[in-house]
Each structure stands twice: as structure tokens, then as C-alpha cells.
Scaffold this active site. Structure first.
Site, PDB file in Angstrom:
ATOM      1  N   VAL A   9       0.863  -1.188   0.000  1.00  0.00           N
ATOM      2  CA  VAL A   9       0.000   0.000   0.000  1.00  0.00           C
ATOM      3  C   VAL A   9       0.897   1.235   0.000  1.00  0.00           C
ATOM      4  CG1 VAL A   9      -1.769   1.287   1.263  1.00  0.00           C
ATOM      5  CG2 VAL A   9      -1.783  -1.217   1.330  1.00  0.00           C
ATOM      6  N   PHE A  10       0.616   2.176  -0.905  1.00  0.00           N
ATOM      7  CA  PHE A  10       1.395   3.411  -0.982  1.00  0.00           C
ATOM      8  C   PHE A  10       0.652   4.538  -0.269  1.00  0.00           C
ATOM      9  CE2 PHE A  10       2.630   7.348  -3.388  1.00  0.00           C
ATOM     10  CZ  PHE A  10       3.967   7.370  -3.000  1.00  0.00           C
ATOM     11  N   GLY A  11       1.350   5.191   0.645  1.00  0.00           N
ATOM     12  CA  GLY A  11       0.795   6.341   1.354  1.00  0.00           C
ATOM     13  C   GLY A  11       1.483   7.614   0.914  1.00  0.00           C
ATOM     14  N   TYR A  12       0.702   8.622   0.570  1.00  0.00           N
ATOM     15  CA  TYR A  12       1.281   9.903   0.131  1.00  0.00           C
ATOM     16  C   TYR A  12       0.712  11.064   0.944  1.00  0.00           C
ATOM     17  CZ  TYR A  12      -3.145   9.963  -2.413  1.00  0.00           C
ATOM     18  OH  TYR A  12      -4.479   9.913  -2.722  1.00  0.00           O
ATOM     19  N   GLY A  13      -0.207  10.769   1.876  1.00  0.00           N
ATOM     20  CA  GLY A  13      -0.795  11.780   2.765  1.00  0.00           C
ATOM     21  C   GLY A  13      -0.591  11.315   4.196  1.00  0.00           C
ATOM     22  N   SER A  14      -1.678  11.234   4.957  1.00  0.00           N
ATOM     23  CA  SER A  14      -1.571  10.871   6.378  1.00  0.00           C
ATOM     24  C   SER A  14      -1.061   9.447   6.601  1.00  0.00           C
ATOM     25  CB  SER A  14      -2.909  11.069   7.084  1.00  0.00           C
ATOM     26  OG  SER A  14      -3.895  10.226   6.518  1.00  0.00           O
ATOM     27  N   GLU A  90     -10.406   5.447   3.845  1.00  0.00           N
ATOM     28  CA  GLU A  90     -10.247   6.100   2.541  1.00  0.00           C
ATOM     29  C   GLU A  90     -11.555   6.141   1.753  1.00  0.00           C
ATOM     30  OE1 GLU A  90      -7.294   7.466   1.947  1.00  0.00           O
ATOM     31  OE2 GLU A  90      -6.371   6.589   3.701  1.00  0.00           O
TER      32      GLU A  90
END
Length: 195
Positions: A9-14, A90
């Protein structure tokens, strides 16, 4: 019996600073042809239906790169728990895509393929909370004033700025959109307090 492949899983915010699910590896890297933008309305975390906050989504832009963190989840049980958790967290993001993750040490060849990422599209029927672009000052004002069950919207901006600065890549990652917005929110608060 063959082992099931891990989920990434890619996280780019919180998700960078608060993944909220069990994982067995964390890789700092970037995805290509997407940029991080504060175009998604948040009515359940950093704002309300009456006064939405703004959170980041990814916008397709050829040649762009977006840094973040990819998490590997290997056990079947952890994958199930993480997916159920992410589907709730999400839920205002209406699309799930799979991208390749690159790192400093593998800028040409993906370090990880098929990393899942949630994003918000411009489709108002599927994503009624999409806010889209606006002048920087307007976005800064909205973020400064918005607050939701998870806390003030401005806290999200500052935590994202801080998390990007702390990514273990050279001296952190400077995302001009995040940096400009964080500075504009700080300026807005200074202006408001001096009135």
C-alpha cells in the site's frame, strides 16, 4: 501450497505518518507521472459536510514524481484487516489503482511493482467531495478554518510537511505544493492573529 504474495500500500498523505495497520516492511519511494494536490474535500476527518477541509489526492501528470511510503503486508489476516480498515478510512477516495514504486537506489527499475494506492477522481457522481484547484490563498484560508473529527485541517498540512521532511531520502523531500501551502497557512494564521 504456494505462499500468497504480499500486499503493498502506498501512502502519500496521512498514511506516511499514521498508517494505522500492521505491516512488516516500510519502503520510502516515489511513483511516477502523479503529483500530490490538495484537491479532495474531507467531510469526515479534517472537515465537516458544512465546511469541508482539504486533503491530498494524486493527479496524473506525465513526468511528475510523488514521494511517499509503501507498506508491505504479508500475512493473510493482516491483509484482510488492513483492507477493511482502509476501505473505511479512505472511503471518500473513489478509485484504487496499482502503480510501481521506485527508490533512490532503483530510479529506473521498480523496487516494488503493483503497489495499491487510493486516489480521488474528478468524477462528481462517484466523488461528490472533489473540490479541485483554487488559488493558493483560497485553499490556505479553507484549510486554516476547517476542522473535523480527526482535528484541524491545518494540522494535517503541517504533519504532512514534517513527514516529508523526515523521509529518509537525502535531506527529506520538498514538495513545492505542500511547502507553498504550509507557508500560506502559516501566513494566514499570522495575518488573522494580528488583526
Amino acid at each position: 501450497m504456494a505462499a500468497m504474495s504480499p500486499m503493498w500500500v502506498f501512502g502519500y498523505g496521512s498514511l506516511i505518518w499514521n498508517p494505522g495497520f500492521a505491516h512488516d516492511a516500510r519502503v520510502v519511494g516515489f511513483v511516477r507521472d502523479y503529483r500530490r494536490v490538495f484537491y479532495q474535500g474531507s467531510t469526515d476527518h479534517r472537515g465537516t459536510p458544512q465546511f469541508p477541509g482539504r486533503t491530498v489526492t494524486l493527479e496524473h501528470q506525465p513526468g511528475a514524481t510523488c514521494w511517499g511510503v509503501a507498506y508491505r503486508i504479508s500475512s493473510e489476516e493482516d491483509k484482510q484487516i488492513a483492507l477493511e480498515y482502509l476501505e473505511v478510512r479512505e472511503k471518500q477516495y473513489d478509485e484504487k489503482i496499482y502503480v510501481d514504486l521506485y527508490t533512490d537506489s532503483s530510479p529506473k527499475i521498480p523496487a516494488v511493482e503493483n503497489v495499491m494506492v487510493y486516489l480521488a477522481t474528478t468524477n462528481k457522481e462517484r466523488n461528490p467531495n472533489y473540490l479541485g484547484p483554487a488559488p493558493l490563498e483560497e485553499i490556505a484560508r479553507q484549510i486554516y478554518l476547517a476542522e473535523g473529527p480527526t482535528g484541524p485541517n491545518r494540522e494535517y498540512v503541517f504533519k504532512l510537511e514534517d513527514a516529508l521532511n523526515k523521509l529518509d531520502v537525502l535531506a527529506g523531500v520538498v514538495d513545492p505544493h505542500v511547502q507553498d501551502l504550509a507557508n500560506a497557512v502559516r501566513e494566514y494564521s499570522d495575518t488573522e492573529l494580528s488583526k
